[in-house]
Design an enzyme around this catalytic site. Structure first.
Site: not given
Ligand code: F6P
Length: 548
Positions: A206, A212, A267-268, A353, A384, A512
């Site tokens: 987003k 990452e 995002g979620r 979150e 189990h 972060k």
């Molecule tokens: O780790 C937090 C977060 O902002 C989440 O809410 C989101 O889904 C994820 O990082 C990924 O963010 P982006 O889509 O901006 O890479």
């Protein structure tokens, strides 16, 4: 401080909880033959049985009073109307608009949301058709065989979970891979057997700034260019999904390959948007559309069903009852369908979150618990592993049992074996087995009275452990859409009751920011900031010295 705990409805529930804590669910069932009929409901594509909670009709009435005192219905309507209920980010919350193709007008800041969604859906449909039909050619003219979706959190967990859940419906035309971890292992392992000529990357972010994702995207680009050589070929192999067109363009993705997201989609809650592209590429657009329709059916139910017959509301209220009034601090999600094996991880982000907050809408510290720890695993495997603790541990952990009448891939004799366990476990958690029953059982087996007395305390299951049962006919796109939306709305209702901002996630920022600074300090000649605490400083020093 004015707090939810000052509401009459809250205080009434507290007093009621101390009475109910003396009861056993087993007795409640024995006293009332109609308990299932009273405490279960049929929602779109889903049966919800919440009768195995320590509740009576009176409890339900009191919980509904709390929902009313917290104005759940009015906030729900505000969300659907596009009001900026995400106040800390000054945004609307409109993932529900992504699955609603109606013409009901919906404008945000002068933009026609319906038109934006329709436009983007058409683009998704067209890309999916091109790639799946083989009309989309790579830089050497070949068809795509593999999709690598790079993203993390909400840009990964939803599509990954759905892809796995619906794998029975994939025609295998395209292989879809997901890369989220910045640990190079995952991308190296994924790309190891792929061919740049036939691989299409979807960079899902987003913000298009997530470390990452950007690191993995750069590595993917390097891997691609290592063979393709020419940067101009990137436009045949890199798609972006982002609300940050500028950054995506800067990265090198062609304008026409950027799919839009909007700041009114968290995002979620974004798998319904172009973030769901890998789902549609894997299964075809029609199945993706069916997923959205299933969610829309649940949205309609949430908007229109009376509160007492409203599945998301009742699921939320059971959670509030167990957490805030009976003191249960964890909640397990136990899908029995193997295909739902990523559901607990997905829901962990969605719930924790969203509602893992400690201050209310006015920024005051809340004096009650918000979201419990959400965790889980495929139920039958859990039996189990950790169910011992669910049945006899000192902590009572309420659980959702999620299963289906028909398997999505049938193998003779398996499904009834699975479902026998599904039904048995929640019954065992509810009823338990008392000392007299254990004695009777062991006596019948011929055990000596002395030995029986030794063993009895270890075999007693106290029971009275709450569960919800969610039963679908079958896991398919439609029912899965309904299931996910059920939980999305449960989260919404709980956020309102807990008076927390469910749609921001400031709690992930500090880590972060610190990581960014530490990454610089990890350079061989860089100084380690003396301001770090002794533990962190020494760990970084140790790492740098030990690093080859
Ligand atoms: O780790 C937090 C977060 O902002 C989440 O809410 C989101 O889904 C994820 O990082 C990924 O963010 P982006 O889509 O901006 O890479």
């Amino acid at each position: 401080m004015s707090s939810r705990t000052e509401l009459t409805a809250w205080q009434t529930l507290q007093a009621h909880a101390s009475e109910m804590s003396k009861r056993h669910m087993s007795d409640l069932f024995d006293e009332d033959d109609l308990r299932f009929a009273k405490f279960s409901l049929q929602a779109p594509n889903i049966l919800l049985d919440y009768s195995k909670n320590l509740i009576t009709e009176d409890t339900r009435t009191k919980l509904l009073d709390l929902a009313e005192a917290c104005e759940v219905e009015s906030f729900r309507d505000k969300m659907f109307a596009g009001e900026k209920i995400n106040r800390t980010e000054d945004r609307s919350v409109l993932h529900v608009a992504l699955r609603d193709q109606s013409d009901e007008p919906l404008e945000i800041d002068g933009e026609d949301v319906r038109a934006q969604v329709k436009h983007e859906m058409e683009r998704i449909k067209s890309l999916v058709a091109q790639v799946r039909s083989g009309d989309w050619h790579g830089y050497t003219g070949k068809e795509m065989t593999d999709i690598v979706s790079i993203g993390i959190g909400g840009s990964n967990l939803g599509p990954l979970m759905v892809t796995e859940a619906l794998s029975a419906y994939s025609d295998g035309r395209l292989n879809v891979h997901y890369v989220s971890n910045v640990d190079g292992f995952q991308i190296a392992d994924t790309l190891r057997d792929l061919d740049p000529e036939t691989t299409l990357f979807v960079i899902a972010s987003k913000t298009f700034t997530t470390l990452e994702t950007m690191t993995n995207a750069r590595s993917a680009e390097a891997w691609f260019l290592d063979k393709a050589k020419d940067k101009s070929f990137i436009n045949r192999h890199f798609i972006a999904v982002s609300s940050n067109r500028e950054k995506a363009t800067e990265f090198g993705v062609a304008e026409e390959n950027i799919f839009d997201m909007w700041d009114w989609v968290g995002g979620r809650f974004s798998l319904w948007s172009a973030i769901g592209l890998p789902i549609a590429l894997n299964l075809g657009f029609d199945i993706f559309a069916e997923l959205l329709e299933g969610a829309l059916e649940m949205d309609k139910h949430f908007r229109t069903a009376p509160m007492a017959k409203n599945a998301p509301v009742m699921l939320a209220l059971m959670g509030v009852w167990n957490n805030n009034f009976l003191g249960r601090k964890a909640h397990a999600l136990l899908p029995y369908d193997q295909c739902l094996h990523r559901l607990p991880a997905y829901m962990q982000q969605a719930e924790m979150e969203s509602n893992g907050k400690s201050v209310n809408w006015s920024g005051e510290r809340i004096d009650y618990s918000s979201v419990p720890l959400i965790w889980g695993e495929v139920g039958i495997n859990g039996q189990h592993a950790f169910y011992q603790c669910l049945h006899q541990g000192t902590q009572i952990v309420p659980a959702d049992f999620i299963g289906s009448v028909e398997p999505s891939l049938a193998v003779k004799g398996h499904h009834d074996a699975l479902m026998a366990n599904f039904f048995a476990q929640s019954e065992a958690m509810m009823r338990g087995i008392n000392a007299d029953q254990v004695r009777e059982e062991l006596t019948a087996k011929g055990m000596s009275p002395e030995r029986i007395e030794e063993v009895v305390p270890h075999k007693v299951h106290e029971g009275n452990r709450p569960t919800n049962t969610i039963l679908m006919q079958k896991v398919n796109a439609r029912s899965l859409g309904s299931l996910i939306a059920l939980y999305e709305h449960k989260i919404f209702v709980q956020g309102i009751i807990w008076e927390v901002h469910s749609f921001d996630q400031w709690g992930v920022e500090l880590g972060k920011v610190l990581a960014k600074g530490i990454q610089d300090e990890l350079a061989p000649d860089a100084e380690i900031d003396a301001k770090h605490d002794a533990s962190t400083r020494n760990l970084i020093e140790y790492y740098k010295k030990a690093r080859p």
